[in-house]
Design an enzyme around this catalytic site. Structure first.
Site, PDB file in Angstrom:
ATOM      1  N   TYR A   1       0.955  -1.005   0.056  1.00 28.09           N
ATOM      2  CA  TYR A   1      -0.069   0.173   0.006  1.00 28.09           C
ATOM      3  C   TYR A   1       0.969   1.127  -0.345  1.00 28.09           C
ATOM      4  O   TYR A   1       0.791   2.033  -0.910  1.00 28.09           O
ATOM      5  CB  TYR A   1      -1.012  -0.073   1.171  1.00 28.09           C
ATOM      6  CG  TYR A   1      -1.586   1.386   1.332  1.00 28.09           C
ATOM      7  CD1 TYR A   1      -2.441   1.738   0.676  1.00 28.09           C
ATOM      8  CD2 TYR A   1      -1.400   2.152   2.793  1.00 28.09           C
ATOM      9  CE1 TYR A   1      -3.142   2.991   0.866  1.00 28.09           C
ATOM     10  CE2 TYR A   1      -1.941   3.395   2.747  1.00 28.09           C
ATOM     11  CZ  TYR A   1      -2.751   3.811   2.055  1.00 28.09           C
ATOM     12  OH  TYR A   1      -3.300   4.970   2.010  1.00 28.09           O
TER      13      TYR A   1
ATOM     14  N   PHE B   1      -1.637  10.993   8.187  1.00 31.85           N
ATOM     15  CA  PHE B   1      -1.284   9.922   9.295  1.00 31.85           C
ATOM     16  C   PHE B   1      -2.814   9.286   9.466  1.00 31.85           C
ATOM     17  O   PHE B   1      -3.470   9.060   8.413  1.00 31.85           O
ATOM     18  CB  PHE B   1      -0.664  10.741  10.234  1.00 31.85           C
ATOM     19  CG  PHE B   1       0.869  10.903  10.161  1.00 31.85           C
ATOM     20  CD1 PHE B   1       1.283  11.459   9.015  1.00 31.85           C
ATOM     21  CD2 PHE B   1       1.698   9.916  10.610  1.00 31.85           C
ATOM     22  CE1 PHE B   1       2.619  11.690   8.620  1.00 31.85           C
ATOM     23  CE2 PHE B   1       3.252  10.141  10.396  1.00 31.85           C
ATOM     24  CZ  PHE B   1       3.585  11.097   9.383  1.00 31.85           C
TER      25      PHE B   1
ATOM     26  N   PHE C   1      -3.764  -6.005  17.905  1.00 37.24           N
ATOM     27  CA  PHE C   1      -3.055  -6.761  16.896  1.00 37.24           C
ATOM     28  C   PHE C   1      -1.535  -6.369  17.468  1.00 37.24           C
ATOM     29  O   PHE C   1      -1.010  -5.309  17.120  1.00 37.24           O
ATOM     30  CB  PHE C   1      -3.224  -6.193  15.413  1.00 37.24           C
ATOM     31  CG  PHE C   1      -4.607  -6.884  14.839  1.00 37.24           C
ATOM     32  CD1 PHE C   1      -4.946  -8.004  14.856  1.00 37.24           C
ATOM     33  CD2 PHE C   1      -5.362  -5.709  14.353  1.00 37.24           C
ATOM     34  CE1 PHE C   1      -6.065  -8.539  14.081  1.00 37.24           C
ATOM     35  CE2 PHE C   1      -6.519  -6.225  14.014  1.00 37.24           C
ATOM     36  CZ  PHE C   1      -6.896  -7.299  13.549  1.00 37.24           C
TER      37      PHE C   1
HETATM   38  N1  UFG Z   1      -5.698  -2.262  15.310  1.00 38.26           N
HETATM   39  C1  UFG Z   1      -6.176  -2.977  16.115  1.00 38.26           C
HETATM   40  N2  UFG Z   1      -7.217  -3.685  16.085  1.00 38.26           N
HETATM   41  C2  UFG Z   1      -8.078  -3.116  15.017  1.00 38.26           C
HETATM   42  C3  UFG Z   1      -7.811  -2.391  14.009  1.00 38.26           C
HETATM   43  C4  UFG Z   1      -6.602  -1.951  14.319  1.00 38.26           C
HETATM   44  O1  UFG Z   1      -5.402  -3.485  17.128  1.00 38.26           O
HETATM   45  O2  UFG Z   1      -9.220  -3.705  15.151  1.00 38.26           O
HETATM   46  C5  UFG Z   1      -4.416  -1.555  15.306  1.00 38.26           C
HETATM   47  C6  UFG Z   1      -3.562  -1.898  14.177  1.00 38.26           C
HETATM   48  O3  UFG Z   1      -2.781  -3.230  14.038  1.00 38.26           O
HETATM   49  C7  UFG Z   1      -2.504  -0.738  14.137  1.00 38.26           C
HETATM   50  C8  UFG Z   1      -3.511   0.508  14.732  1.00 38.26           C
HETATM   51  O4  UFG Z   1      -4.438   0.059  15.575  1.00 38.26           O
HETATM   52  O5  UFG Z   1      -1.587  -0.814  15.004  1.00 38.26           O
HETATM   53  C9  UFG Z   1      -4.346   1.429  13.582  1.00 38.26           C
HETATM   54  O6  UFG Z   1      -4.615   0.737  12.768  1.00 38.26           O
HETATM   55  P1  UFG Z   1      -5.646   1.159  11.591  1.00 38.26           P
HETATM   56  O7  UFG Z   1      -6.109   0.091  10.729  1.00 38.26           O
HETATM   57  O8  UFG Z   1      -6.803   2.031  12.159  1.00 38.26           O
HETATM   58  O9  UFG Z   1      -4.523   2.142  10.905  1.00 38.26           O
HETATM   59  P2  UFG Z   1      -3.135   2.071  10.189  1.00 38.26           P
HETATM   60  O10 UFG Z   1      -2.135   2.756  11.014  1.00 38.26           O
HETATM   61  O11 UFG Z   1      -2.956   0.637   9.817  1.00 38.26           O
HETATM   62  O12 UFG Z   1      -3.555   2.590   8.740  1.00 38.26           O
HETATM   63  C10 UFG Z   1      -3.993   3.934   8.620  1.00 38.26           C
HETATM   64  C11 UFG Z   1      -4.498   4.119   7.287  1.00 38.26           C
HETATM   65  C12 UFG Z   1      -3.649   4.013   6.252  1.00 38.26           C
HETATM   66  C13 UFG Z   1      -2.324   4.712   6.568  1.00 38.26           C
HETATM   67  C14 UFG Z   1      -2.048   4.796   7.970  1.00 38.26           C
HETATM   68  C15 UFG Z   1      -1.022   5.931   7.979  1.00 38.26           C
HETATM   69  O13 UFG Z   1      -5.790   3.068   6.969  1.00 38.26           O
HETATM   70  O14 UFG Z   1      -4.072   4.343   5.158  1.00 38.26           O
HETATM   71  O15 UFG Z   1      -3.085   4.807   8.863  1.00 38.26           O
HETATM   72  O16 UFG Z   1      -0.820   5.927   9.709  1.00 38.26           O
HETATM   73  F1  UFG Z   1      -1.501   4.763   5.743  1.00 38.26           F
END
Ligand code: UFG
Length: 327
Positions: free
Chosen positions: A141, A169, A206
């Protein structure tokens, strides 16, 4: 200005459309409705259901509308999915995105605001992350978004394209009318609030063995309306200068997954059970932005500074829309 917004029915895109209309811009809203919701698009914006990768149809959109700029948000955005289906990410975010660029140039539209991401940095070696930090994505991604940023650089050099990449972010929160509704929902805050609503039994956390103070990932949550306002400032900036660079959009403060859940308990007054699971592939342990450049050069200042107010806005929306846009 007359602006084409791609991904206009998505979570962030729909709020960008709303803000642009508030600022009296004309908007043409485009979305393939694969992930987006037609109901989320402001009625003032003419809506076109189309793919950014469809050359003929997209050309017609440019022919029919006197467009002056594009805000390009249409994308595949799930980090974890990108680890097992990278082709989907390179095809949509890179190849289809290039079709949009080529169509823009064919119709002499040379201003673009591109929705990029903190995922371009990978595992940062200094926090807060400045734009000059090396970019080394650890998931397809982030890689696809970075590749598109590089295409923009070269199109700027070769064809005079004027662009700003906004590296979001963690977008969170809701406006009065519009909020987050993904299927499946993978983002932390809506998943936590689904538990508060009684729609899920527990939040899956996670990874509790990341190199952070409590072992869970740290993220910089930024309100979606603040992100939307940055698009308006970026478009203004493009009118007065050859910007051609990337800006981080974050609050400059990181919260762990456990801190987010604790704040949600406070906002909702509901105990939110958790279940700990192994790390999710592709998750960097810490992402926190320095947004000094966006502040000094675009004049951007986030209005939602506290995680509590961001979660509160999401909670209000989710309580009103317990099944998202399906009701
Ligand atoms: N997480 C959990 N349980 C869940 C969902 C998420 O523990 O049910 C954790 C993830 O593992 C991660 C954190 O929470 O550690 C944040 O996860 P998100 O899925 O909310 O967001 P991400 O950081 O993975 O990704 C988001 C956007 C991306 C972007 C990124 C930049 O979806 O497009 O932020 O920081 F690139």
């Amino acid at each position: 200005m007359n602006i084409l917004v791609t991904g206009a029915a998505g979570y962030i895109g729909s709020i960008v459309v709303q803000e642009l209309i508030k600022e009296r811009h004309s908007v043409v809203a485009l979305d393939n409705l694969k992930h987006g919701h037609r109901e989320a698009v402001s009625p003032e914006a003419p809506f076109i259901q189309a793919e950014i990768g469809g050359a003929e149809r997209l050309g017609q959109v440019f022919k029919d509308n006197k467009l002056e700029a594009v805000a390009h948000l249409a994308a595949e955005v799930q980090v974890e999915e990108s680890m097992s289906a990278p082709e989907k990410y390179f095809r949509t975010n890179l190849i289809c995105g290039m079709n949009l660029l080529d169509t823009m140039l064919r119709y002499n539209v040379n201003k673009l605001v591109f929705s990029s991401t903190a995922a371009v940095y990978g595992n940062p070696d200094s926090i807060p992350i400045e734009e000059s930090h090396p970019t080394m994505p650890i998931n397809p991604y982030g890689e696809s978004k970075l590749m598109f940023e590089k295409v923009l650089d070269w199109y700027g050099y070769a064809y005079g394209l004027k662009f700003i990449s906004l590296r979001y972010f963690n977008a969170a929160g809701a406006s009065d009318r519009l909020g987050e509704d993904h299927d499946p929902e993978t983002h932390l805050i809506p998943n936590v609030l689904k538990v508060a609503l009684g729609q899920c039994q527990h939040v899956v956390v996670f990874g509790t063995d990341h190199p952070t103070s409590d072992g869970t990932c740290i993220r910089d949550y930024i309100h979606v309306s603040d992100i939307a306002r940055a698009h308006i400032l970026a478009l203004k900036h493009l009118e007065r200068s050859q910007a051609n660079k990337a800006y981080n959009l974050g609050n400059g403060r990181g919260y762990s997954v456990f801190e987010v859940i604790e704040t949600a308990r406070k906002v909702t007054g509901i105990s939110i059970p958790v279940v700990n699971r192994p790390r999710r592939p592709g998750d960097p342990p810490v992402l926190v932005a320095s947004s000094e450049l966006a502040k000094s050069e675009l004049g951007w200042e986030p209005e939602y500074r506290e995680l509590e107010t961001i979660i509160d806005s999401a909670w209000r929306w989710q309580k009103e829309h317990t099944h998202g846009y399906r009701e």
